[in-house]
Motif scaffolding. Structure first.
Motif, mmCIF file in Angstrom:
data_model
loop_
_atom_site.group_PDB
_atom_site.id
_atom_site.type_symbol
_atom_site.label_atom_id
_atom_site.label_comp_id
_atom_site.label_asym_id
_atom_site.label_seq_id
_atom_site.Cartn_x
_atom_site.Cartn_y
_atom_site.Cartn_z
ATOM 1 N N TRP A 67 6.686 4.391 6.968
ATOM 2 C CA TRP A 67 6.702 5.569 6.108
ATOM 3 C C TRP A 67 5.485 6.468 6.277
ATOM 4 C CZ3 TRP A 67 8.434 3.003 0.813
ATOM 5 C CH2 TRP A 67 9.757 2.553 0.951
ATOM 6 N N LEU A 68 4.380 5.937 6.742
ATOM 7 C CA LEU A 68 3.159 6.743 6.883
ATOM 8 C C LEU A 68 2.796 7.034 8.332
ATOM 9 C CD1 LEU A 68 0.894 5.009 4.209
ATOM 10 C CD2 LEU A 68 2.352 7.015 3.931
ATOM 11 N N GLY A 69 3.500 6.498 9.260
ATOM 12 C CA GLY A 69 3.175 6.700 10.663
ATOM 13 C C GLY A 69 4.463 6.790 11.460
ATOM 14 N N PRO A 70 4.370 6.919 12.804
ATOM 15 C CA PRO A 70 3.095 7.051 13.518
ATOM 16 C C PRO A 70 2.553 8.497 13.481
ATOM 17 C CG PRO A 70 4.925 7.078 15.064
ATOM 18 C CD PRO A 70 5.520 6.844 13.700
ATOM 19 N N THR A 91 4.767 -4.933 2.915
ATOM 20 C CA THR A 91 4.048 -3.687 2.676
ATOM 21 C C THR A 91 3.512 -3.113 3.977
ATOM 22 O OG1 THR A 91 3.430 -4.494 0.491
ATOM 23 C CG2 THR A 91 2.200 -2.621 1.333
ATOM 24 N N LEU A 92 3.082 -3.982 4.891
ATOM 25 C CA LEU A 92 2.604 -3.517 6.198
ATOM 26 C C LEU A 92 3.724 -2.796 6.948
ATOM 27 C CD1 LEU A 92 0.493 -3.392 8.470
ATOM 28 C CD2 LEU A 92 1.243 -5.665 9.184
ATOM 29 N N GLN A 93 4.920 -3.372 6.947
ATOM 30 C CA GLN A 93 6.044 -2.719 7.627
ATOM 31 C C GLN A 93 6.369 -1.372 7.000
ATOM 32 O OE1 GLN A 93 8.856 -5.951 7.100
ATOM 33 N NE2 GLN A 93 8.746 -6.495 9.268
ATOM 34 N N LEU A 94 6.363 -1.318 5.680
ATOM 35 C CA LEU A 94 6.650 -0.054 4.991
ATOM 36 C C LEU A 94 5.607 1.002 5.327
ATOM 37 C CD1 LEU A 94 7.676 -1.333 1.445
ATOM 38 C CD2 LEU A 94 9.188 -0.538 3.276
ATOM 39 N N ALA A 95 4.332 0.607 5.311
ATOM 40 C CA ALA A 95 3.265 1.565 5.588
ATOM 41 C C ALA A 95 3.372 2.107 7.005
ATOM 42 C CB ALA A 95 1.907 0.908 5.372
ATOM 43 N N ARG A 96 3.644 1.224 7.954
ATOM 44 C CA ARG A 96 3.757 1.673 9.347
ATOM 45 C C ARG A 96 4.964 2.581 9.549
ATOM 46 N NH1 ARG A 96 2.215 -3.935 12.636
ATOM 47 N NH2 ARG A 96 -0.051 -3.575 12.660
ATOM 48 N N GLN A 102 -3.526 4.749 12.946
ATOM 49 C CA GLN A 102 -2.810 3.495 13.072
ATOM 50 C C GLN A 102 -3.160 2.590 11.899
ATOM 51 O OE1 GLN A 102 -3.741 1.281 16.584
ATOM 52 N NE2 GLN A 102 -2.297 -0.357 16.164
ATOM 53 N N ILE A 103 -2.159 1.899 11.358
ATOM 54 C CA ILE A 103 -2.403 0.919 10.310
ATOM 55 C C ILE A 103 -2.424 -0.452 10.967
ATOM 56 C CG2 ILE A 103 -1.522 -0.116 8.186
ATOM 57 C CD1 ILE A 103 -0.319 2.563 7.474
ATOM 58 N N ALA A 104 -3.576 -1.060 11.005
ATOM 59 C CA ALA A 104 -3.718 -2.367 11.639
ATOM 60 C C ALA A 104 -3.272 -3.464 10.687
ATOM 61 C CB ALA A 104 -5.175 -2.586 12.056
ATOM 62 N N SER A 105 -3.062 -4.643 11.225
ATOM 63 C CA SER A 105 -2.611 -5.764 10.394
ATOM 64 C C SER A 105 -3.759 -6.434 9.665
ATOM 65 C CB SER A 105 -1.894 -6.791 11.265
ATOM 66 O OG SER A 105 -2.750 -7.289 12.267
#
Length: 218
Positions: free
Chosen positions: A207-210, A200-205, A215-218
């Motif tokens: 699809w929602l960024g940069p 989910t972290l990879q998807l968020a980074r 920034q979406i931190a871990s």
């Protein structure tokens, strides 16, 4: 105008009314009736000074027309530091599910959860699990007993969060009343990772960024 505030969720309800008053003051300040920038800035500085009395408050950011016009960190907190957004993460997961549907990773909100998480279904599953849909999870209408509140500790202490959430007894029918449950959001996260093969972290980074300043931190 956008006003963002950060405070620990464990104490959020106790200060919600006071924060609402503070936000109302900021919004009143931002109304386009002020003619000069300098008096406005002085007024806003005063409001942010007063906001320090809200002990749980960590940060405030005020933006107008896409530009940050004021920001303040309190008691060692910084507006540039990563923070745990807790229940607000449900909005992030909902956005990711929508993108997954658009990209064809998921079929749609009517897709059945049982087929997506078949290996994690409990032994002798309740027949209602077969009716549970992605849309039910998104709207907190799964019908499954909540994993939040007094049930949260036992749930996060379980060895398998997905299986434990699916094994909760039904308090209502799928599509029935709204039952707030972090477990429903976690099931969506599990569905996203299983269907995409990515965390989910990879998807968020991806699809929602940069985005600038985001920034979406871990």
């Amino acid at each position: 105008m956008i006003v963002s505030i950060a405070l620990p969720s464990s104490r959020a309800h106790a200060v919600l009314a006071r924060c609402a008053l503070a936000l109302a003051a900021i919004m009143a300040w931002s109304a386009p009736t002020h003619a000069a920038d300098a008096p406005q800035t002085a007024t806003l500085d005063g409001i942010l000074d007063q906001a320090a009395a809200l002990v749980p408050l960590e940060t405030v950011i005020v933006a107008r027309d896409g530009q940050i016009i004021a920001e303040r960190g309190y008691r060692g907190h910084r507006t540039t530091a990563a923070t745990n957004i807790k229940s607000a993460s449900k909005l992030v997961i909902s956005a990711l599910v929508g993108i997954a549907i658009e990209k064809g990773v998921l079929e749609g909100t009517d897709q059945r959860v049982a087929s997506l998480l078949a290996p994690e279904l409990p032994a002798n599953p309740d027949p209602r699990l077969q009716r549970l849909t992605v849309g039910n999870l998104l709207s907190m209408q799964a019908g499954l007993g909540s994993t939040s509140g007094q049930n949260y500790g036992a749930w996060v202490g379980s060895r398998n969060w997905v299986r434990a959430a699916l094994a909760r007894p039904f308090d209502d029918e799928p599509g029935g009343r709204m039952i707030y449950s972090t477990g429903s959001t976690h099931l969506l996260s599990a569905i996203l990772t299983r269907q995409s093969g990515r965390s989910t972290l990879q998807l968020a980074r991806d699809w929602l960024g940069p985005q600038d300043g985001f920034q979406i931190a871990s």
